[in-house]
Design a protein around this motif. Structure first.
Motif, PDB file in Angstrom:
ATOM      1  N   SER A   1      -9.275  -2.323   0.059  1.00 11.99           N
ATOM      2  CA  SER A   1      -8.455  -2.435   1.594  1.00 11.99           C
ATOM      3  C   SER A   1      -7.130  -2.066   1.215  1.00 11.99           C
ATOM      4  O   SER A   1      -6.474  -2.963   0.154  1.00 11.99           O
ATOM      5  CB  SER A   1      -9.407  -3.328   2.361  1.00 11.99           C
ATOM      6  OG  SER A   1      -8.638  -4.322   2.257  1.00 11.99           O
ATOM      7  N   THR A   2      -6.615  -1.866   2.362  1.00 12.45           N
ATOM      8  CA  THR A   2      -4.933  -2.091   2.745  1.00 12.45           C
ATOM      9  C   THR A   2      -3.903  -2.975   2.216  1.00 12.45           C
ATOM     10  O   THR A   2      -3.494  -3.926   1.542  1.00 12.45           O
ATOM     11  CB  THR A   2      -4.201  -1.546   4.103  1.00 12.45           C
ATOM     12  OG1 THR A   2      -4.745   0.146   4.199  1.00 12.45           O
ATOM     13  CG2 THR A   2      -2.870  -1.431   3.917  1.00 12.45           C
ATOM     14  N   THR A   3      -5.179  -4.243   2.910  1.00 17.34           N
ATOM     15  CA  THR A   3      -5.145  -5.611   3.055  1.00 17.34           C
ATOM     16  C   THR A   3      -4.920  -6.486   1.797  1.00 17.34           C
ATOM     17  O   THR A   3      -4.276  -7.114   1.435  1.00 17.34           O
ATOM     18  CB  THR A   3      -5.516  -6.587   4.242  1.00 17.34           C
ATOM     19  OG1 THR A   3      -6.240  -5.942   5.073  1.00 17.34           O
ATOM     20  CG2 THR A   3      -5.068  -7.638   4.302  1.00 17.34           C
TER      21      THR A   3
ATOM     22  N   ARG B   1      -2.773  -4.902  -1.141  1.00 17.96           N
ATOM     23  CA  ARG B   1      -0.668  -6.287  -0.618  1.00 17.96           C
ATOM     24  C   ARG B   1      -1.834  -7.366  -1.406  1.00 17.96           C
ATOM     25  O   ARG B   1      -1.317  -7.761  -2.234  1.00 17.96           O
ATOM     26  CB  ARG B   1      -1.107  -6.088   0.948  1.00 17.96           C
ATOM     27  CG  ARG B   1       0.380  -6.944   1.132  1.00 17.96           C
ATOM     28  CD  ARG B   1       0.930  -6.084   0.454  1.00 17.96           C
ATOM     29  NE  ARG B   1       2.830  -6.664   0.503  1.00 17.96           N
ATOM     30  CZ  ARG B   1       3.567  -6.202   1.992  1.00 17.96           C
ATOM     31  NH1 ARG B   1       3.156  -5.192   2.731  1.00 17.96           N
ATOM     32  NH2 ARG B   1       4.850  -7.575   2.045  1.00 17.96           N
TER      33      ARG B   1
ATOM     34  N   GLN C   1      -2.059   2.611  -6.332  1.00 16.73           N
ATOM     35  CA  GLN C   1      -3.117   3.298  -5.229  1.00 16.73           C
ATOM     36  C   GLN C   1      -4.676   3.040  -5.560  1.00 16.73           C
ATOM     37  O   GLN C   1      -4.699   3.113  -6.337  1.00 16.73           O
ATOM     38  CB  GLN C   1      -2.898   5.239  -5.890  1.00 16.73           C
ATOM     39  CG  GLN C   1      -1.275   5.584  -6.211  1.00 16.73           C
ATOM     40  CD  GLN C   1      -1.864   7.189  -5.982  1.00 16.73           C
ATOM     41  OE1 GLN C   1      -2.814   7.648  -5.990  1.00 16.73           O
ATOM     42  NE2 GLN C   1      -0.197   7.134  -5.886  1.00 16.73           N
TER      43      GLN C   1
ATOM     44  N   ARG D   1      -8.235   3.174  -3.440  1.00 19.64           N
ATOM     45  CA  ARG D   1      -8.820   3.786  -2.175  1.00 19.64           C
ATOM     46  C   ARG D   1     -10.554   3.293  -1.954  1.00 19.64           C
ATOM     47  O   ARG D   1     -10.880   3.722  -3.150  1.00 19.64           O
ATOM     48  CB  ARG D   1      -9.298   5.256  -1.606  1.00 19.64           C
ATOM     49  CG  ARG D   1     -10.308   5.861  -0.557  1.00 19.64           C
ATOM     50  CD  ARG D   1      -9.677   7.304  -0.209  1.00 19.64           C
ATOM     51  NE  ARG D   1     -10.331   8.057  -0.988  1.00 19.64           N
ATOM     52  CZ  ARG D   1     -11.756   8.918  -0.646  1.00 19.64           C
ATOM     53  NH1 ARG D   1     -11.956   8.161  -0.316  1.00 19.64           N
ATOM     54  NH2 ARG D   1     -11.855   9.898  -1.385  1.00 19.64           N
TER      55      ARG D   1
ATOM     56  N   GLU E   1     -13.532   4.660   3.071  1.00 24.35           N
ATOM     57  CA  GLU E   1     -11.932   5.227   3.497  1.00 24.35           C
ATOM     58  C   GLU E   1     -12.536   6.793   3.411  1.00 24.35           C
ATOM     59  O   GLU E   1     -12.309   6.830   2.262  1.00 24.35           O
ATOM     60  CB  GLU E   1     -10.759   3.889   3.053  1.00 24.35           C
ATOM     61  CG  GLU E   1     -11.883   2.677   3.323  1.00 24.35           C
ATOM     62  CD  GLU E   1     -11.196   2.178   4.716  1.00 24.35           C
ATOM     63  OE1 GLU E   1     -10.443   2.795   5.016  1.00 24.35           O
ATOM     64  OE2 GLU E   1     -11.073   1.461   5.504  1.00 24.35           O
TER      65      GLU E   1
ATOM     66  N   THR F   1      -4.204   4.038  -0.062  1.00 21.89           N
ATOM     67  CA  THR F   1      -2.604   2.562  -0.064  1.00 21.89           C
ATOM     68  C   THR F   1      -2.171   2.796  -1.535  1.00 21.89           C
ATOM     69  O   THR F   1      -2.847   3.137  -2.362  1.00 21.89           O
ATOM     70  CB  THR F   1      -3.113   1.133  -0.055  1.00 21.89           C
ATOM     71  OG1 THR F   1      -4.568   1.084   0.684  1.00 21.89           O
ATOM     72  CG2 THR F   1      -2.019   0.945   0.609  1.00 21.89           C
TER      73      THR F   1
ATOM     74  N   LEU G   1       1.349   1.443  -3.375  1.00 22.54           N
ATOM     75  CA  LEU G   1       2.244   0.631  -3.354  1.00 22.54           C
ATOM     76  C   LEU G   1       3.042   0.483  -4.477  1.00 22.54           C
ATOM     77  O   LEU G   1       2.881   0.949  -5.209  1.00 22.54           O
ATOM     78  CB  LEU G   1       0.719  -1.077  -3.652  1.00 22.54           C
ATOM     79  CG  LEU G   1       1.462  -1.871  -2.556  1.00 22.54           C
ATOM     80  CD1 LEU G   1       1.461  -2.063  -1.448  1.00 22.54           C
ATOM     81  CD2 LEU G   1       0.145  -3.060  -3.606  1.00 22.54           C
TER      82      LEU G   1
ATOM     83  N   GLN H   1       5.058   0.459   1.032  1.00 19.37           N
ATOM     84  CA  GLN H   1       3.687   0.490   0.741  1.00 19.37           C
ATOM     85  C   GLN H   1       3.731   1.553   2.259  1.00 19.37           C
ATOM     86  O   GLN H   1       3.989   1.291   2.880  1.00 19.37           O
ATOM     87  CB  GLN H   1       2.998  -0.660   1.437  1.00 19.37           C
ATOM     88  CG  GLN H   1       1.596  -0.971   2.033  1.00 19.37           C
ATOM     89  CD  GLN H   1       1.530  -2.123   2.398  1.00 19.37           C
ATOM     90  OE1 GLN H   1       1.793  -3.456   2.140  1.00 19.37           O
ATOM     91  NE2 GLN H   1       0.033  -2.080   3.101  1.00 19.37           N
TER      92      GLN H   1
ATOM     93  N   VAL I   1       0.551   4.645   3.412  1.00 23.96           N
ATOM     94  CA  VAL I   1      -0.899   5.420   3.290  1.00 23.96           C
ATOM     95  C   VAL I   1      -0.871   6.538   2.532  1.00 23.96           C
ATOM     96  O   VAL I   1      -0.063   7.111   2.611  1.00 23.96           O
ATOM     97  CB  VAL I   1      -1.571   5.566   4.541  1.00 23.96           C
ATOM     98  CG1 VAL I   1      -2.727   6.426   4.300  1.00 23.96           C
ATOM     99  CG2 VAL I   1      -1.119   5.097   5.654  1.00 23.96           C
TER     100      VAL I   1
END
Ligand code: ADP
Ligand code: MG
Length: 615
Positions: free
Chosen positions: A66-68, A71, A113, A115, A119, A123, A125, A135, A137
């Motif tokens: 996930s995006t979080t 990171r 990258q 996913r 989803e 993301t 980064l 960062q 989408v």
């Protein structure tokens, strides 16, 4: 005194930690591949440029992030794999420290990258030197792609310390092999500078081994299987006749994690005892499954050692299991563990033909010749024949044992004697030599005694001969009657291509190097036809083992390896002419005191020292 202690900023701490985790590009490859495996990938691509110095990219079709999480994954001690200390004792994943990505991002430019399956968008980064640059989408395939560029860009000292692209690539290939062997159910691709080095489909274990090491491996493998309370053991060992002089194809996996264990290695070698030459190593691919709570892998982030609770039982089980497999596949004469080992034929006598006992007759004996009375002559005859029998035993006793054994043909005897073409005038000269313990050659010099190590002396002679043929370009080659086709694995073929030029200067004539096959029509004069495969294997594995990291020139290394492989060894019997020729050749060398590996070749004992002993 003023306070002087400060907390290190995060990026500095990360850089320091990175030093532990990332030693070279191969360490990054290991971490990224393991993360992909932990993410349940079914297909993984490894893309490398310039030995990993420019780019290392791993693309997987695993669970993604996930995006979080994307990171967070770059934070130190950020992991999804353990939650508390107890989890350490039931590990089923490769990673658990949450250090790898943070460390890598501290010392390289990283682009990720990712996913997750559920989803629609992923993301992207970008991080460099622990700083998040961007960062966004993005639309990306399911799974994760991590590209690591310009490794050690901010630590020039480390970057300069990296070896040549070839050497770094070899380390990367080793890591790739380890992951590929442990996970035959995962499809793997490996590209270097745009060339596909490996394309490994999803297969069973045995196929995977063969796909990596070449078709020649198939006939070498013997399956191993055992289930005990301590461990489940599976995998393959290589038949004893394929044992190699160098290490390389020895793999232990514990719960699918590659490990190094000199102790368990010893257990395997012990099972091969008597079946292989003492200076060779058996190949093996052994997979141990143990209760995760019975091992401790938590020693060091990159070290491959692990601790077992019950190491001794494991040793015994492993040794017995391997022995059993060797027996079952009738590659070993030992079927019964209780059997008296004294009855086993030692390796050196294996496949040797029994020699016919020689009976000497008195050629001068004339039954019709009567010198005095016939009675007397019969008595004399009897006595004489009895004496004859005694003589036959004399040879077997005490000091002459060596001679009695010389009637046994040793495998290496013909080649070793043929290696030295004795100068006739030398053998007629006054020099006398004596071989002691099939190891040293003893001879006299003006000032006393000279004891020469036969193996090292011959290494020196051959080494200088090969060097000459490379540097002076006076290549001599021995034409083979029929060209020989040998097959090699892909990594081996790439080594052959690397060293093809100097090899041809040494006398190897390669007609073609295609796919896995190499067609050879000529070899250096000293190489017996039956040993061409062994010699090439040795050259390749020494090359791979990184002798070439030593800073010597390419041709120097090849000459050393050839000399080492072809030189007579301790234990080989040399006839008198060969001994003389060797002594002569040695002192014709530019450097006769030390072997190519810097070991002393001879010692002298001055007469005065001997005299002193007799005072
Ligand atoms: P560790 O593997 O020890 O947990 P890493 O720094 O290697 O630590 O990775 C941190 C976390 O990032 C992992 O725990 C995992 O959740 C996530 N991660 C890393 N690589 C991948 C990947 N290829 N696919 C999915 N998740 C990943
Ligand atoms: Mg990891």
């Amino acid at each position: 005194m003023a306070d002087i202690i400060q907390l290190l900023p995060d990026h500095v701490a990360n850089q320091i930690a990175a030093g532990e985790v990332v030693q070279r590009p191969a360490s990054v490859v290991k971490e990224l591949l393991e993360n992909a495996i932990d993410a349940n990938a079914g297909c993984i691509k490894l893309i490398v440029k310039d030995g990993g110095k420019t780019l290392i990219q791993v693309v997987d079709d695993g669970i993604g992030m996930s995006t979080t999480d994307a990171r967070l994954s770059f934070e130190r001690h950020a992991t999804s794999k353990i939650r508390n200390a107890e989890d350490l004792f039931s590990l089923n994943t490769k990673g658990f420290r949450g250090e790898a990505l943070a460390s890598i991002a501290a010392i390289a430019h990283v682009e990720m990258q990712t996913r997750p399956h559920e989803e629609e968008l992923g993301t992207a980064l970008k991080i460099a030197g622990s700083k998040v640059l961007s960062q966004e989408v993005c639309s990306s395939p399911e799974g994760t792609s991590i590209a690591v560029k310009n490794l050690f860009f901010n630590i020039p000292a480390r970057r300069n310390f990296l070896k040549s692209d070839q050497v770094e690539l070899r380390h990367i290939t080793d890591e790739f092999h380890r992951v590929a062997l442990a996970h035959p159910g995962v499809q793997l691709h490996f590209y270097h500078n745009g060339n596909e080095l490996f394309n490994l489909p999803k297969v069973k274990q045995r196929r995977r081994i063969v796909n990596i090491f070449g078709v020649r491996m198939d006939e070498k493998l013997v399956p191993v299987e055992e289930e005990t309370q301590v461990a489940r053991i599976g995998g393959y060992i290589c038949k004893p006749q394929f044992a190699k002089k160098s290490r390389g194809e020895q793999f232990f996996f514990v719960n699918n994690r590659f490990i190094k264990s000199p102790y368990l290695h010893h257990a395997v070698v012990a099972a091969f005892e008597g079946l292989i030459k003492p200076d060779t190593f058996p190949g093996y691919f052994l997979f141990l499954e143990v209760d995760p709570s019975s091992i401790d892998i938590n020693i060091h982030p990159t070290k491959t050692e692990i601790k077992f609770n019950d190491e001794h039982s494991l040793y015994a089980i492993l040794r017995a299991t391997v022995k059993h497999s060797l027996g079952q596949f009738s590659v070993s004469p030992v079927l019964d563990f209780e059997r008296d080992q004294n009855l086993d034929t030692p390796y050196a006598f294996k496949d040797k033909q029994a020699s016919q006992p020689r009976v000497s007759v008195d050629a001068g004996f004339n039954p019709f010749k009567t010198d005095s009375s016939s009675f007397q002559s019969a008595a004399f005859r009897e006595k004489k024949s009895a004496k004859g029998w005694e003589n036959m035993y004399v040879g077997l006793e005490s000091g002459q044992k060596e001679q009695a054994f010389s009637s046994v043909q040793f495998e290496s005897d013909p080649s070793s004697t043929a290696l030295f073409e004795a100068d006739t005038d030398l053998s007629e000269s006054a020099v006398t030599t004596l071989q002691i313990r099939r190891k040293y050659i003893l001879t006299t010099i003006k000032s006393g005694l000279l004891i020469i190590d036969q193996g090292r002396a011959h290494q020196r002679v051959l080494y200088e001969r090969f060097l000459r043929s490379i540097t002076v370009k006076e290549t001599v080659s021995q034409q083979l009657l029929f060209p020989l086709v040998l097959s090699f694995s892909k990594p081996e073929i790439s080594v052959i291509n690397e060293i093809r030029e100097p090899l041809s200067q040494l006398g190897f004539i390669f007609d073609t190097v295609e796919g896995e096959d190499v067609r050879i029509s000529g070899v250096p004069p000293m190489v017996p036809e039956s040993e061409i495969g062994i010699v090439l294997d040795q050259l390749i594995s020494d090359w791979q083992d990184g002798i070439n990291e030593s800073g010597f020139s390419q041709s120097d290394i090849l000459c050393k390896t050839l000399a080492k492989t072809l030189a007579v060894k301790t234990g080989e019997l040399l006839d008198n002419n060969s001994q003389l020729a060797l002594v002569n050749d040695l002192f014709g060398c530019k450097e006769s005191k030390v072997s190519p590996f810097n070991k002393p070749i001879f010692v002298t004992i001055p007469e005065s020292d001997i005299d002193k002993k007799f005072i």
